[in-house]
Structure formats: structure tokens, C-alpha cells
Enzyme design. Structure first.
Site, PDB file in Angstrom:
ATOM      1  N   TYR A  72    -139.940  10.106 -33.890  1.00  0.00           N
ATOM      2  CA  TYR A  72    -138.737  10.590 -33.214  1.00  0.00           C
ATOM      3  C   TYR A  72    -138.779  12.103 -33.077  1.00  0.00           C
ATOM      4  O   TYR A  72    -138.479  12.652 -32.020  1.00  0.00           O
ATOM      5  CB  TYR A  72    -137.490  10.163 -34.018  1.00  0.00           C
ATOM      6  CG  TYR A  72    -136.193  10.309 -33.256  1.00  0.00           C
ATOM      7  CD1 TYR A  72    -135.641   9.226 -32.581  1.00  0.00           C
ATOM      8  CD2 TYR A  72    -135.509  11.529 -33.221  1.00  0.00           C
ATOM      9  CE1 TYR A  72    -134.447   9.360 -31.888  1.00  0.00           C
ATOM     10  CE2 TYR A  72    -134.319  11.657 -32.532  1.00  0.00           C
ATOM     11  CZ  TYR A  72    -133.780  10.578 -31.860  1.00  0.00           C
ATOM     12  OH  TYR A  72    -132.604  10.702 -31.181  1.00  0.00           O
ATOM     13  N   PHE A 124    -135.216  17.740  -1.445  1.00  0.00           N
ATOM     14  CA  PHE A 124    -135.428  16.297  -1.598  1.00  0.00           C
ATOM     15  C   PHE A 124    -134.075  15.598  -1.785  1.00  0.00           C
ATOM     16  O   PHE A 124    -133.121  16.224  -2.232  1.00  0.00           O
ATOM     17  CB  PHE A 124    -136.337  16.052  -2.813  1.00  0.00           C
ATOM     18  CG  PHE A 124    -136.669  14.609  -3.029  1.00  0.00           C
ATOM     19  CD1 PHE A 124    -137.447  13.920  -2.111  1.00  0.00           C
ATOM     20  CD2 PHE A 124    -136.196  13.927  -4.143  1.00  0.00           C
ATOM     21  CE1 PHE A 124    -137.742  12.581  -2.305  1.00  0.00           C
ATOM     22  CE2 PHE A 124    -136.493  12.589  -4.345  1.00  0.00           C
ATOM     23  CZ  PHE A 124    -137.266  11.912  -3.426  1.00  0.00           C
ATOM     24  N   ASP A 125    -133.989  14.296  -1.446  1.00  0.00           N
ATOM     25  CA  ASP A 125    -132.648  13.681  -1.416  1.00  0.00           C
ATOM     26  C   ASP A 125    -131.948  13.603  -2.776  1.00  0.00           C
ATOM     27  O   ASP A 125    -130.754  13.846  -2.856  1.00  0.00           O
ATOM     28  CB  ASP A 125    -132.629  12.339  -0.657  1.00  0.00           C
ATOM     29  CG  ASP A 125    -133.685  11.362  -1.112  1.00  0.00           C
ATOM     30  OD1 ASP A 125    -134.272  11.595  -2.184  1.00  0.00           O
ATOM     31  OD2 ASP A 125    -133.921  10.364  -0.410  1.00  0.00           O
ATOM     32  N   ASP A 215    -139.245  22.874  -7.312  1.00  0.00           N
ATOM     33  CA  ASP A 215    -139.236  21.423  -7.406  1.00  0.00           C
ATOM     34  C   ASP A 215    -140.711  21.058  -7.218  1.00  0.00           C
ATOM     35  O   ASP A 215    -141.232  21.081  -6.113  1.00  0.00           O
ATOM     36  CB  ASP A 215    -138.345  20.827  -6.300  1.00  0.00           C
ATOM     37  CG  ASP A 215    -138.313  19.309  -6.336  1.00  0.00           C
ATOM     38  OD1 ASP A 215    -139.099  18.713  -7.093  1.00  0.00           O
ATOM     39  OD2 ASP A 215    -137.518  18.710  -5.585  1.00  0.00           O
ATOM     40  N   ALA A 217    -142.934  18.460  -7.890  1.00  0.00           N
ATOM     41  CA  ALA A 217    -143.529  17.114  -7.958  1.00  0.00           C
ATOM     42  C   ALA A 217    -144.980  17.063  -7.470  1.00  0.00           C
ATOM     43  O   ALA A 217    -145.819  16.392  -8.055  1.00  0.00           O
ATOM     44  CB  ALA A 217    -142.671  16.135  -7.158  1.00  0.00           C
ATOM     45  N   LYS A 258    -145.461  11.719  -9.475  1.00  0.00           N
ATOM     46  CA  LYS A 258    -146.302  12.183  -8.366  1.00  0.00           C
ATOM     47  C   LYS A 258    -147.574  12.798  -8.968  1.00  0.00           C
ATOM     48  O   LYS A 258    -148.441  12.056  -9.416  1.00  0.00           O
ATOM     49  CB  LYS A 258    -145.564  13.189  -7.478  1.00  0.00           C
ATOM     50  CG  LYS A 258    -144.110  12.909  -7.053  1.00  0.00           C
ATOM     51  CD  LYS A 258    -143.694  11.535  -6.841  1.00  0.00           C
ATOM     52  CE  LYS A 258    -142.275  11.261  -6.392  1.00  0.00           C
ATOM     53  NZ  LYS A 258    -141.209  12.204  -6.479  1.00  0.00           N
ATOM     54  N   HIS A 450    -129.732   2.514   3.212  1.00  0.00           N
ATOM     55  CA  HIS A 450    -131.071   2.025   3.563  1.00  0.00           C
ATOM     56  C   HIS A 450    -131.685   1.105   2.512  1.00  0.00           C
ATOM     57  O   HIS A 450    -132.479   0.244   2.832  1.00  0.00           O
ATOM     58  CB  HIS A 450    -132.010   3.197   3.881  1.00  0.00           C
ATOM     59  CG  HIS A 450    -132.176   4.166   2.752  1.00  0.00           C
ATOM     60  ND1 HIS A 450    -131.170   5.023   2.363  1.00  0.00           N
ATOM     61  CD2 HIS A 450    -133.208   4.400   1.926  1.00  0.00           C
ATOM     62  CE1 HIS A 450    -131.609   5.746   1.334  1.00  0.00           C
ATOM     63  NE2 HIS A 450    -132.834   5.378   1.052  1.00  0.00           N
TER      64      HIS A 450
HETATM   65  C1  PLP Z   1    -139.733  12.165  -6.281  1.00  0.00           C
HETATM   66  C2  PLP Z   1    -139.163  13.491  -6.151  1.00  0.00           C
HETATM   67  C3  PLP Z   1    -138.064  13.892  -6.926  1.00  0.00           C
HETATM   68  C4  PLP Z   1    -137.329  12.948  -7.865  1.00  0.00           C
HETATM   69  O1  PLP Z   1    -138.163  12.469  -8.860  1.00  0.00           O
HETATM   70  P1  PLP Z   1    -137.995  11.003  -9.516  1.00  0.00           P
HETATM   71  O2  PLP Z   1    -139.077  11.002 -10.559  1.00  0.00           O
HETATM   72  O3  PLP Z   1    -138.186  10.006  -8.443  1.00  0.00           O
HETATM   73  O4  PLP Z   1    -136.643  10.950 -10.113  1.00  0.00           O
HETATM   74  C5  PLP Z   1    -137.599  15.185  -6.771  1.00  0.00           C
HETATM   75  N1  PLP Z   1    -138.171  16.031  -5.904  1.00  0.00           N
HETATM   76  C6  PLP Z   1    -139.228  15.680  -5.155  1.00  0.00           C
HETATM   77  C7  PLP Z   1    -139.837  16.671  -4.210  1.00  0.00           C
HETATM   78  C8  PLP Z   1    -139.753  14.401  -5.234  1.00  0.00           C
HETATM   79  O5  PLP Z   1    -140.775  14.043  -4.462  1.00  0.00           O
END
Ligand code: PLP
Length: 458
Positions: A72, A124-125, A215, A217, A258, A450
Site C-alpha cells: 500500500y 481533448f473532449d 496534455d 498522452a 496511449k 454518440h
Molecule cells: C485519451 C486522452 C485523454 C484522456 O485519457 P483517458 O486515459 O482516456 O482518461 C486526455 N487527453 C488526450 C489528448 C487523450 O488522447
């Protein structure tokens, strides 16, 4: 003769996939109400719905799964991951989270308040969701070239410095908690941001006293594009490029699904101790104790190894090379796609592809369904269904572009699969004139429709 790239791995385990008949697929897609999210994966031959968490781990990652430390507190796997992140990014502080949106939730809980403005390239959304949920605003400052799918600009994820400075001049700095750079820019098609642009954003933001976050990813894919396309960077190693990129930021959120090369996970890395302290409290409330943040020890160990592998140049060459391979095949066949080809996906221009389908009948969705029926390939609509309704008027919002996204999972499919996808799409292209009608909605959710929308043929 110059040798082409080849995958820097060989295959040790396989997962069989089922190549169905057209008859089966016609039946299954009708049963799924013509929504590809409703299809069971066993009914899909090649799954290009997303590149998120769908890649293959290496033998070394799997061996990390076996030796992960599940303590932990004080877990050795946590220490290993923390050291890898610090070494790779140069950021001082590290917090694990269960995925990328969780990292956003924790960091934005610290930094984002009602009425604030967060400028950046196309957000990103989930990022936008976490900003708007806090009654703050995301301002898209992406360069205009990004919206022209034929424009060959090498860095269509770049931030327009003039648009950014306008935001900085219009609002007091207390109202702008940070500028967010998404690398590569998922929303604009996996398009990269140049080192020059990142540096310029940093300098401009510093002038106005505003922090810069990433961000991140697909930071490794972005670094690869910088090495390939930016003259002044070509002699640097990808690792050096990654370090320099992050040196212009105050911190990052990461979706490890990613470029972490794992199936689940995320993290935050940053430099400011005050932010880290408060973010640690939110991590404990939302995610778990700071030494695991919603992840199993074994998953942190596999992520540490995945981060090492995804920043290797031979890997990136084959990763980005495979996506480009598919894109170039489609271009050769005369199929309209977004150019240049992005890092993780090929985007097919559905409006040009299907000129005889009315926009009210969901052009990109119609193409996605046709491709599934043709060959069992699952892509995803980036068009009117995704754009959803205007929250006030409840009218459909029709985006400028109707795209079919074919996202390529990492280390998962071979180039024979890419050839198969291209041929299937060509078959649909050859009969595009006969496709004259699309779909209508029979049921939809009030938001994020969607995922669950039900459709029927017009
Ligand atoms: C996938 C993604 C996220 C969110 O990440 P999750 O692991 O799906 O929660 C945020 N920003 C970008 C650019 C992404 O491609």
C-alpha cells in the site's frame, strides 16, 4: 538500397480474430442499432475504434506484471515508475492516477475555478469536460491551417501565438490558471506541435506570468515528428527532444493508455511544490493513496517499462510509420484523407467520399457502417453525432468536417491488416455513387449521445 523500417519486435503470442460473413455483419449491425459502440468485439475483425489502451505489451512488461510490488505504501513499483517519469520528463513531482481524465480531475481541482479561461490548441473532449464542469472555458487557439485537411503544414497542432496573446490581453492573469498544450493534438487529428512553437508559447506565457501545462498522452509520437520534421532538431535524440519539450512546461497530465503502452493508467508530473501538495490531497480523495493513485503495483511496473519502450526510436519509427503506411495506401487509391497523416490515426474525409448522402443523415456514420459491413472493420465517426446538439436550441450542430477516424492500436496489427483495410475502403469507394441515403436517430441520450445513440436506415 536504403533499408525500409521494420518492426523492432517479433510476435510471441497471438489472439485469433474472427473474419465474419457479410450476412452476419448486416444482422449484427442492425441488432446494434447501427451504432458501432454497441457491437461486441468478437463481431469485429479489425478494431480501429481507438488506440487508447488497446495496444500490446512486451514480454518485459508482462514480466513486470509478475514482479509488481502491491504494498500500500512504499511500493517498489511506485518508486520505479516515479524514477522513470522524473528521468524522462525532468519534472520533480509525480502522482499516479487511474487514467488520463483522472489526472485532469485531480490537477484541475487544484488550478481551475469558475469563470476561468484555459487557452490551448484543440482541447481533448474529457479535458474540455473537466474544464466546463467547473464552469470555466476552454479557448481553442490552434493555427487556422489545422482546419484545412489538404494543407501540408508539418505542425498542424501548433498554437497561434496571436490568438493566444489576444486571450492573455483580454483577461487578467488571475483568471488564466495555465495554457494547455496537447501533444500530439488528438482533436485536430493527431497532429504534432513543433519545438519552436512550444518554446514560443512558453516565452509568451512567461511574459504574462501564466504557467504552461502539457496534455501529454502522445508526447513520444510528438517528439518523433519533431525529430523528423524540424530541421534544427534532427540531430537530437528523441529522449533529448522529450526532455527539452517538457522543460518549457510547469507540469503535465498523462493518459498512459496511449504512449505509456499499457492498457490502463495515468499520472501527473509537475514542478511546483504547492501545486503538488494540494494535488496530493485530491489524489487521496479521488484516486487512492499517493503511492498508487488507483493503479495496481504491477500496472505501475508495466507502465514504467512501457514508457522506456515507447521513447525508443526504432519503436516510434515503426509506430508512426505504420499509420503513415495506411494513409499513403489510401492516398494512392484516391481516397480523400486528412494530410499530412497524423501520429495515431488516419482520418477519412467522409463528405468528399460520400457526396450523395445528406448531412442530416450522418455522413461519417454512414461511411463507418459501410466499412463495417464491407469487411468487419470498426472505425469511429467524428462528425455530427459526436458534435451533438446545441445545448440551447437543441438543433444538431453540423461540424465543418465529417470524418471517419481509423485509429491504429500500438504493436497490434500487421501491415497485411493495413492492406486489408485499404482494400475494403477502396471497395466502398468504388460503389460510393450508389450510397445515396444514410441514417436517422430513433433514440439519443441528452449528452454524449454518440456512445449510446440508436439509429435506423432512412
Ligand atoms: C485519451 C486522452 C485523454 C484522456 O485519457 P483517458 O486515459 O482516456 O482518461 C486526455 N487527453 C488526450 C489528448 C487523450 O488522447
Amino acid at each position: 538500397m536504403e533499408l525500409p523500417w521494420a518492426e523492432p519486435f517479433k510476435i510471441k503470442m497471438v489472439e485469433n480474430i474472427y473474419k465474419s460473413t457479410r450476412e452476419e455483419r448486416e444482422k449484427w449491425i442492425a441488432e446494434a442499432d447501427y451504432n458501432l459502440f454497441n457491437l461486441e468485439s468478437r463481431k469485429v475483425f479489425i478494431d480501429l475504434l481507438t488506440d487508447s489502451g488497446t495496444g500490446a505489451m512486451s514480454d518485459k512488461q508482462w514480466s513486470e506484471i509478475m514482479t509488481g510490488d502491491e504494498s500500500y505504501a512504499g511500493s517498489a513499483s511506485f518508486e520505479k515508475l516515479k524514477n522513470t517519469v522524473q528521468e524522462l520528463t525532468g519534472f520533480k513531482y509525480f502522482l499516479p492516477t487511474h487514467q488520463g481524465r483522472a489526472a485532469e480531475n485531480v490537477l484541475f481541482s487544484v488550478l481551475v475555478k469558475e469563470g476561468m479561461i484555459i487557452p490551448g490548441n484543440a482541447h481533448f473532449d474529457t479535458t474540455k469536460g473537466h474544464i466546463e464542469f467547473r464552469k470555466a472555458h476552454a479557448v481553442d487557439c490552434t493555427i487556422d491551417e489545422a482546419f484545412d485537411i489538404e494543407n501540408m503544414h508539418p505542425f498542424k497542432g501548433n498554437i497561434d501565438l496571436e490568438k493566444l496573446e489576444n486571450v492573455y490581453q483580454k483577461h487578467p492573469k488571475e483568471q488564466i490558471p495555465f495554457c494547455l498544450i496537447t501533444v500530439t493534438c488528438n482533436t485536430s487529428g493527431g497532429q504534432p506541435v513543433s519545438m519552436e512553437n512550444i518554446k514560443a508559447v512558453r516565452e509568451l506565457s512567461e511574459k504574462y506570468g501564466i504557467p504552461v501545462y502539457f496534455d501529454a498522452a502522445r508526447y513520444a509520437e510528438n517528439a518523433w515528428f519533431i525529430k523528423q520534421r524540424e530541421e534544427s532538431q534532427k540531430d537530437k535524440s528523441v529522449r533529448e527532444i522529450i526532455k527539452e519539450m517538457f522543460s518549457y512546461g510547469d507540469g503535465m497530465t498523462m493518459s498512459s493508455k496511449k504512449d505509456g503502452l499499457v492498457n490502463i493508467g495515468g499520472f501527473i508530473a509537475l514542478n511546483k511544490e504547492e501545486v503538488f501538495q494540494v494535488a496530493s490531497n485530491f489524489t487521496i480523495i479521488y484516486e487512492g493513496f499517493v503511492s498508487y493513485g488507483g493503479m495496481a503495483g504491477r500496472d505501475m511496473a508495466a507502465l514504467s517499462q512501457g514508457l522506456q519502450e515507447s521513447s525508443e526510436e526504432s519503436y516510434l519509427e515503426s509506430r508512426v510509420g505504420q499509420v503513415e503506411y495506411l494513409g499513403n495506401k489510401l492516398i494512392e487509391m484516391g481516397i480523400p484523407v486528412q494530410k499530412p497523416i497524423g501520429g495515431h490515426a488516419v482520418f477519412v474525409d467522409a463528405k468528399t467520399f460520400l457526396p450523395n448522402v445528406a448531412k442530416e443523415e450522418y455522413i461519417a456514420q454512414t461511411l463507418a457502417i459501410e466499412l463495417y459491413k464491407e469487411a468487419g472493420i470498426r472505425g469511429v465517426e467524428i462528425g455530427t453525432l459526436l458534435a451533438d446538439r446545441d445545448p440551447e436550441s437543441r438543433e444538431n450542430r453540423y461540424p465543418r468536417l465529417e470524418l471517419l477516424r481509423l485509429a491504429i492500436p500500438r504493436r497490434t496489427y500487421t501491415n497485411n491488416h493495413m492492406d486489408f483495410i485499404a482494400s475494403a475502403l477502396k471497395n466502398v469507394y468504388d460503389r460510393r455513387k450508389e450510397i445515396t441515403s444514410g441514417y436517422e436517430i430513433t433514440w439519443e441520450a441528452p449528452i454524449m449521445r454518440h456512445f449510446t445513440v440508436k439509429l435506423k436506415k432512412v
